[in-house]
Design a protein around this motif. Structure first.
Motif, PDB file in Angstrom:
ATOM      1  N   ALA A  30      31.395  45.345  32.998  1.00  0.00           N
ATOM      2  CA  ALA A  30      32.097  44.317  33.770  1.00  0.00           C
ATOM      3  C   ALA A  30      31.182  43.688  34.810  1.00  0.00           C
ATOM      4  O   ALA A  30      31.181  42.462  34.998  1.00  0.00           O
ATOM      5  CB  ALA A  30      33.332  44.921  34.443  1.00  0.00           C
ATOM      6  N   ARG A  50      30.133  39.773  35.090  1.00  0.00           N
ATOM      7  CA  ARG A  50      30.373  39.018  36.332  1.00  0.00           C
ATOM      8  C   ARG A  50      29.108  38.349  36.833  1.00  0.00           C
ATOM      9  O   ARG A  50      29.137  37.220  37.309  1.00  0.00           O
ATOM     10  CB  ARG A  50      30.923  39.945  37.413  1.00  0.00           C
ATOM     11  N   LYS A  98      32.966  31.017  39.617  1.00  0.00           N
ATOM     12  CA  LYS A  98      33.681  32.006  38.809  1.00  0.00           C
ATOM     13  C   LYS A  98      33.218  33.422  39.145  1.00  0.00           C
ATOM     14  O   LYS A  98      34.002  34.366  39.125  1.00  0.00           O
ATOM     15  CB  LYS A  98      33.476  31.736  37.318  1.00  0.00           C
ATOM     16  N   ARG A  99      31.929  33.571  39.446  1.00  0.00           N
ATOM     17  CA  ARG A  99      31.397  34.892  39.782  1.00  0.00           C
ATOM     18  C   ARG A  99      32.045  35.440  41.043  1.00  0.00           C
ATOM     19  O   ARG A  99      32.451  36.598  41.096  1.00  0.00           O
ATOM     20  CB  ARG A  99      29.874  34.815  39.963  1.00  0.00           C
ATOM     21  N   GLN A 142      34.981  34.700  42.311  1.00  0.00           N
ATOM     22  CA  GLN A 142      36.378  35.043  42.027  1.00  0.00           C
ATOM     23  C   GLN A 142      36.468  36.381  41.289  1.00  0.00           C
ATOM     24  O   GLN A 142      37.312  37.222  41.621  1.00  0.00           O
ATOM     25  CB  GLN A 142      37.032  33.954  41.179  1.00  0.00           C
ATOM     26  N   SER A 143      35.613  36.583  40.324  1.00  0.00           N
ATOM     27  CA  SER A 143      35.685  37.806  39.530  1.00  0.00           C
ATOM     28  C   SER A 143      35.194  39.021  40.313  1.00  0.00           C
ATOM     29  O   SER A 143      35.692  40.125  40.115  1.00  0.00           O
ATOM     30  CB  SER A 143      34.901  37.657  38.237  1.00  0.00           C
ATOM     31  N   GLU A 144      34.221  38.843  41.203  1.00  0.00           N
ATOM     32  CA  GLU A 144      33.734  39.966  42.004  1.00  0.00           C
ATOM     33  C   GLU A 144      34.819  40.496  42.938  1.00  0.00           C
ATOM     34  O   GLU A 144      34.904  41.690  43.178  1.00  0.00           O
ATOM     35  CB  GLU A 144      32.495  39.564  42.803  1.00  0.00           C
ATOM     36  N   ARG A 203      37.916  40.636  42.278  1.00  0.00           N
ATOM     37  CA  ARG A 203      38.803  41.463  41.453  1.00  0.00           C
ATOM     38  C   ARG A 203      38.188  42.821  41.171  1.00  0.00           C
ATOM     39  O   ARG A 203      38.901  43.783  40.891  1.00  0.00           O
ATOM     40  CB  ARG A 203      39.092  40.769  40.126  1.00  0.00           C
ATOM     41  N   GLY A 204      36.865  42.925  41.229  1.00  0.00           N
ATOM     42  CA  GLY A 204      36.188  44.173  40.916  1.00  0.00           C
ATOM     43  C   GLY A 204      36.102  45.146  42.074  1.00  0.00           C
ATOM     44  O   GLY A 204      35.691  46.293  41.887  1.00  0.00           O
TER      45      GLY A 204
END
Length: 74
Positions: A20, A24, A31-32, A34-36, A38-39
């Motif tokens: 994951a 990311r 987008k990176r 936003q996804s980080e 979530r991580g």
């Protein structure tokens, strides 16, 4: 035939976390970010003994300590 992650001495959850993180990092900036978010992991756990809750610990820190201990014992 053994899975590559198992042969490398990783747990399946650790393998998924690495995969994951790799995905990311390959995303574009917006987008990176936003996804980080979530991580991020803020989980805590406690070991129960004789019906009493023990000290609560941060899961991420405990995982790092266990990985270091496992790596040094090999």
């Amino acid at each position: 035939m053994t899975a590559a992650w198992k042969a490398a001495g990783l747990t399946y959850n650790r393998y998924l976390a690495i995969a994951a993180r790799t995905i990311r990092r390959s995303l574009n900036e917006e987008k990176r970010l936003q996804s980080e978010r979530r991580g991020d992991m803020e989980l805590r756990f406690a070991k129960w003994e004789n019906g009493k809750m023990g000290e609560t610990k941060d899961l991420a820190k405990a995982n790092i300590a266990a990985m270091a201990e496992h790596g040094s014992s090999s």
